[in-house]
Design an enzyme around this catalytic site. Structure first.
Site, mmCIF file in Angstrom:
data_model
loop_
_atom_site.group_PDB
_atom_site.id
_atom_site.type_symbol
_atom_site.label_atom_id
_atom_site.label_comp_id
_atom_site.label_asym_id
_atom_site.label_seq_id
_atom_site.Cartn_x
_atom_site.Cartn_y
_atom_site.Cartn_z
ATOM 1 N N SER A 109 -9.636 -1.797 -8.798
ATOM 2 C CA SER A 109 -9.211 -1.354 -7.313
ATOM 3 C C SER A 109 -8.017 -0.986 -7.281
ATOM 4 O O SER A 109 -7.928 0.159 -8.283
ATOM 5 C CB SER A 109 -8.953 -2.812 -6.123
ATOM 6 O OG SER A 109 -8.907 -2.036 -4.675
ATOM 7 N N GLU A 207 -15.313 4.851 -7.099
ATOM 8 C CA GLU A 207 -15.971 3.384 -5.908
ATOM 9 C C GLU A 207 -14.970 3.567 -5.259
ATOM 10 O O GLU A 207 -13.952 4.268 -5.555
ATOM 11 C CB GLU A 207 -16.512 1.854 -6.699
ATOM 12 C CG GLU A 207 -14.792 1.158 -7.061
ATOM 13 C CD GLU A 207 -14.159 0.564 -5.788
ATOM 14 O OE1 GLU A 207 -14.041 0.668 -5.310
ATOM 15 O OE2 GLU A 207 -12.692 0.243 -5.924
ATOM 16 N N HIS A 276 -16.042 -2.860 -4.177
ATOM 17 C CA HIS A 276 -16.120 -3.287 -3.205
ATOM 18 C C HIS A 276 -16.951 -4.076 -2.234
ATOM 19 O O HIS A 276 -17.204 -4.036 -1.641
ATOM 20 C CB HIS A 276 -14.824 -3.023 -2.674
ATOM 21 C CG HIS A 276 -13.529 -2.647 -2.288
ATOM 22 N ND1 HIS A 276 -12.727 -1.530 -3.921
ATOM 23 C CD2 HIS A 276 -12.368 -3.325 -2.680
ATOM 24 C CE1 HIS A 276 -11.945 -1.629 -3.576
ATOM 25 N NE2 HIS A 276 -11.210 -2.031 -3.857
#
Length: 305
Positions: A109, A207, A276
């Site tokens: 992330s 992502e 995630h």
């Protein structure tokens, strides 16, 4: 590329929060998991600090990162959670400390900015892997998420096939290249900086989370206009959790991907449980991977030595 050393039973690992403050209750559960792997744990001195949406002042978070890499006793550095803040540290990091003390670095992330900066400044292979507090510390954590840590103890090629999740071919082909990427928002955030992601002849993994199709479109368009998508070898599309439209007039996420993947026109598959999601499969960044759409699998070379 420089491979970090594998972990052994009894090794000390460090935990830092270079972005936002972690949930400490969930972090405790994750620490128990690390002890169960036969590891010892050292907590960053500033990990429990809070400064708004940041886990302490920039200087405090930076100090924890430097101290963990400089500490000979620490064999791996795990990030507690993401959120926001790592890009604020990148320009102040002493990359010589990391280059001279290569070790496992793990997270995803917001950590994408650090993965990119560290790889391009030092050549160190790092791991796009589940966060301790926000993934491992969940009460209902998936078993595959836990098992993904095993690759740190033995040099092992990771094979991702439909035994893990359904994969969908967008462009056919069989190609090998170095894996780069991570969170699309953070990759876009590197553009125009000295840490701008190098995608030339690479296989790009992307992502994201909580981004409308219009936002994903904007970021992919910016990556295209910056010349980051034209010379790829291939693309892996990971999980785009909650990336649903909030307006009546919209494109679907699938239509956005279809537009850009056709322009890129390199071997591409989507459906990877990396990001995630649950399970969240860890993969090493900076290693060679083989993307084979005909067999519907991707093989990642080992990330430790």
């Amino acid at each position: 590329m420089m491979l970090p050393d594998r972990l052994k039973q009894g090794d000390m690992v460090g935990i830092i929060a270079p972005a936002s403050p972690p949930n400490l209750e969930k972090l405790e559960r994750a620490i128990t998991f690390l002890y169960g792997l036969g590891l010892n744990v050292k907590i960053g001195k500033n990990l429990e600090k809070e400064y708004g949406y940041l886990a302490g002042q920039d200087e405090e978070r930076l100090a924890d990162l430097h101290e963990m890499f400089a500490d000979d006793e620490v064999k791996a550095v795990f990030c507690a959670c993401g959120g926001y803040g790592t890009a604020r540290l990148a320009d102040a990091i002493n990359y010589d400390v990391i280059r001279n003390n290569p070790k496992i670095f793990w997270g995803y992330s917001d950590i994408t900015f650090l993965h990119t900066a560290i790889r391009q400044q030092t050549g160190l292979v790092t791991f796009h892997g589940p966060m301790l507090a926000s993934d491992v510390g969940q009460e209902d954590v998936n078993e595959l998420t836990m098992k993904t840590f095993s690759q740190l103890f033995e040099p092992t090629a990771i094979t991702y096939s439909e035994q893990i999740s359904p994969l969908h071919i967008l462009i056919e082909g069989d190609v090998t290249g170095i894996l780069v990427g991570g969170n699309l928002s953070l990759l876009t955030n590197t553009l125009g900086t000295k840490f701008e992601v190098d995608t030339e002849d690479k296989i790009l993994f992307i992502e994201d989370v909580n981004e409308e199709p219009r936002s994903v479109d904007r970021m992919l368009n910016q990556m295209w206009m910056a010349g980051k998508l034209q010379n790829l070898k291939g693309v892996l599309v990971g999980d785009f959790k909650n990336c649903t439209p909030h307006r009546e007039k919209t494109l679907l996420l699938e239509e956005v991907f279809d537009h850009y993947i056709k322009k890129i026109n390199k071997p591409t598959m989507k459906g990877f449980n990396i990001g995630h999601c649950s399970p969240n499969i860890a993969v090493p960044l900076g290693v060679n991977v083989r993307l084979n759409t005909f067999d519907k699998k991707v093989v990642f070379e080992n990330g430790v030595q």
